[in-house]
Scaffold this motif. Structure first.
Motif, PDB file in Angstrom:
ATOM      1  N   ILE A  27      -1.799 -22.381   3.759  1.00  0.00           N
ATOM      2  CA  ILE A  27      -1.292 -21.100   4.278  1.00  0.00           C
ATOM      3  C   ILE A  27       0.086 -20.784   3.679  1.00  0.00           C
ATOM      4  CG2 ILE A  27      -2.676 -21.182   6.396  1.00  0.00           C
ATOM      5  CD1 ILE A  27      -0.069 -21.969   7.908  1.00  0.00           C
TER       6      ILE A  27
ATOM      7  N   THR B 192      -1.139 -17.585  13.533  1.00  0.00           N
ATOM      8  CA  THR B 192      -2.160 -16.664  13.021  1.00  0.00           C
ATOM      9  C   THR B 192      -2.723 -17.161  11.687  1.00  0.00           C
ATOM     10  OG1 THR B 192      -0.885 -14.899  14.026  1.00  0.00           O
ATOM     11  CG2 THR B 192      -2.522 -14.218  12.429  1.00  0.00           C
ATOM     12  N   LEU B 193      -1.834 -17.631  10.804  1.00  0.00           N
ATOM     13  CA  LEU B 193      -2.297 -18.089   9.489  1.00  0.00           C
ATOM     14  C   LEU B 193      -3.160 -19.342   9.602  1.00  0.00           C
ATOM     15  CD1 LEU B 193       0.977 -17.541   7.380  1.00  0.00           C
ATOM     16  CD2 LEU B 193      -1.151 -16.225   7.234  1.00  0.00           C
TER      17      LEU B 193
ATOM     18  N   LYS C 172      -4.895 -20.316  12.157  1.00  0.00           N
ATOM     19  CA  LYS C 172      -6.149 -19.975  12.817  1.00  0.00           C
ATOM     20  C   LYS C 172      -7.133 -19.387  11.803  1.00  0.00           C
ATOM     21  CE  LYS C 172      -7.564 -17.735  16.989  1.00  0.00           C
ATOM     22  NZ  LYS C 172      -7.287 -16.618  17.840  1.00  0.00           N
ATOM     23  N   SER C 173      -6.625 -18.499  10.941  1.00  0.00           N
ATOM     24  CA  SER C 173      -7.587 -17.924   9.981  1.00  0.00           C
ATOM     25  C   SER C 173      -7.966 -18.951   8.916  1.00  0.00           C
ATOM     26  CB  SER C 173      -7.118 -16.601   9.397  1.00  0.00           C
ATOM     27  OG  SER C 173      -5.829 -16.709   8.935  1.00  0.00           O
ATOM     28  N   ALA C 174      -7.051 -19.865   8.572  1.00  0.00           N
ATOM     29  CA  ALA C 174      -7.426 -20.921   7.610  1.00  0.00           C
ATOM     30  C   ALA C 174      -8.509 -21.803   8.215  1.00  0.00           C
ATOM     31  CB  ALA C 174      -6.203 -21.760   7.256  1.00  0.00           C
ATOM     32  N   TRP C 175      -8.347 -22.134   9.498  1.00  0.00           N
ATOM     33  CA  TRP C 175      -9.339 -22.982  10.187  1.00  0.00           C
ATOM     34  C   TRP C 175     -10.680 -22.263  10.277  1.00  0.00           C
ATOM     35  CZ3 TRP C 175     -10.480 -27.671  11.958  1.00  0.00           C
ATOM     36  CH2 TRP C 175     -11.457 -27.791  12.950  1.00  0.00           C
ATOM     37  N   GLU C 176     -10.636 -20.972  10.654  1.00  0.00           N
ATOM     38  CA  GLU C 176     -11.886 -20.225  10.827  1.00  0.00           C
ATOM     39  C   GLU C 176     -12.630 -20.072   9.501  1.00  0.00           C
ATOM     40  OE1 GLU C 176     -10.461 -16.897  13.081  1.00  0.00           O
ATOM     41  OE2 GLU C 176     -10.497 -18.094  14.935  1.00  0.00           O
ATOM     42  N   SER C 177     -11.891 -20.006   8.387  1.00  0.00           N
ATOM     43  CA  SER C 177     -12.571 -19.875   7.095  1.00  0.00           C
ATOM     44  C   SER C 177     -13.184 -21.211   6.658  1.00  0.00           C
ATOM     45  CB  SER C 177     -11.592 -19.369   6.030  1.00  0.00           C
ATOM     46  OG  SER C 177     -10.667 -20.379   5.728  1.00  0.00           O
TER      47      SER C 177
END
Ligand code: UDP
Length: 251
Positions: free
Chosen positions: A178, A241-242, A244-249
């Motif tokens: 991130i 936020t960053l 979370k989106s890294a994990w979700e991807s």
């Protein structure tokens, strides 16, 4: 079948720390119920503050980091998240030591040796600090750690250093993804009372890590509060936020 949040009921308060409250879990003596608070402290609680949503942000960051570590084979006490700012964890016998890993010199060690903050290290440095608030958590050598019976033998200190370096490798990758450089961090370990297994515990958040933007070198961690740099809440929320989106991807 894996446990569900509804299987657990909060018990009595065991301990209130600077950033968390710990409770028992009814009918589960092997578990702890941790609540992340909105408070923010520095310099052994001489400086106090807080921001709304901090408990929820730090709970989430810790759980994202612990789950990412688990995927890479590094085990922690994390069992599950509950509500917005709580977590169920395994109850461990905590070691009375804080392990700090440094990739870049900053903070106390930079100051101690008069190195410019931001000096990269050729290899990561591990340090032990004795967990004792009244003493201000002093730095301790391996021999002092043995004298203080933090562990019983040198091989356990070596195990702690290896485990901390494993955490470092995984965290460099996760935060690197991130755009953040992991400058240093503090972690704590405990042993499972039944198996004796060493597990990562406590939290991993911008309270306990230094994270700098790889491009701008902007600080994205508790130094914003310690040094009155402003935008503390915004920085923690951005890291959240960053991540979370890294994990979700990834999942
Ligand atoms: N740290 C922490 N709790 C402590 C002391 C340090 O989480 O009680 C973290 C700190 O946020 C930093 C790293 O450990 O990421 C190294 O801290 P340092 O020894 O440089 O001390 P500081 O400059 O924070 O007093």
């Amino acid at each position: 079948m894996s446990p569900r949040a509804t299987d657990f009921e909060k018990g009595d308060l065991i301990y209130e720390g600077k950033a968390k409250r710990l409770f028992t879990v009814q009918n589960h003596p092997d578990l702890i119920w941790q609540e992340f608070k909105d408070s923010l402290t520095a310099f052994n609680a001489q400086k106090k503050g807080s921001f709304e949503n901090k408990g929820a942000v730090n709970r989430d960051i810790t759980s994202l980091v612990f789950r990412f570590l688990a995927k890479q084979g590094v085990r922690s006490h994390w069992v599950m998240d509950i509500g917005d700012c709580e977590q169920i964890t395994r109850r461990l016998t905590m070691l009375k030591v804080e392990v700090v890993v440094r990739n870049v010199l900053a903070g106390s060690t930079a100051k101690k040796f008069q190195f410019e903050e931001g000096t990269p290290l050729e290899r990561p440095l591990t340090e032990f600090y004795y967990k004792e608030d009244v003493l201000n958590d002093p730095f301790i050598s391996d021999e002092q750690a043995l004298m203080l019976k933090v562990v019983s033998k040198q091989s356990e200190l070596d195990e702690l250093k290896r485990a901390a370096l494993d955490v470092n490798r995984v965290l460099i990758e996760f935060f690197g993804g991130i755009g953040l450089d992991l400058i240093d961090f503090k972690i704590e370990f405990g042993r499972d009372p039944k198996s004796g297994q060493l597990l990562l515990a406590d939290e991993i958040t911008p309270d306990s890590c230094r994270l700098w933007d790889r491009v701008t070198r902007e600080k994205m961690d508790k130094d914003r509060f310690r040094r009155d740099l402003g935008d503390v809440k915004e920085s923690y929320e951005k890291v959240h936020t960053l991540l979370k989106s890294a994990w979700e991807s990834k999942v």
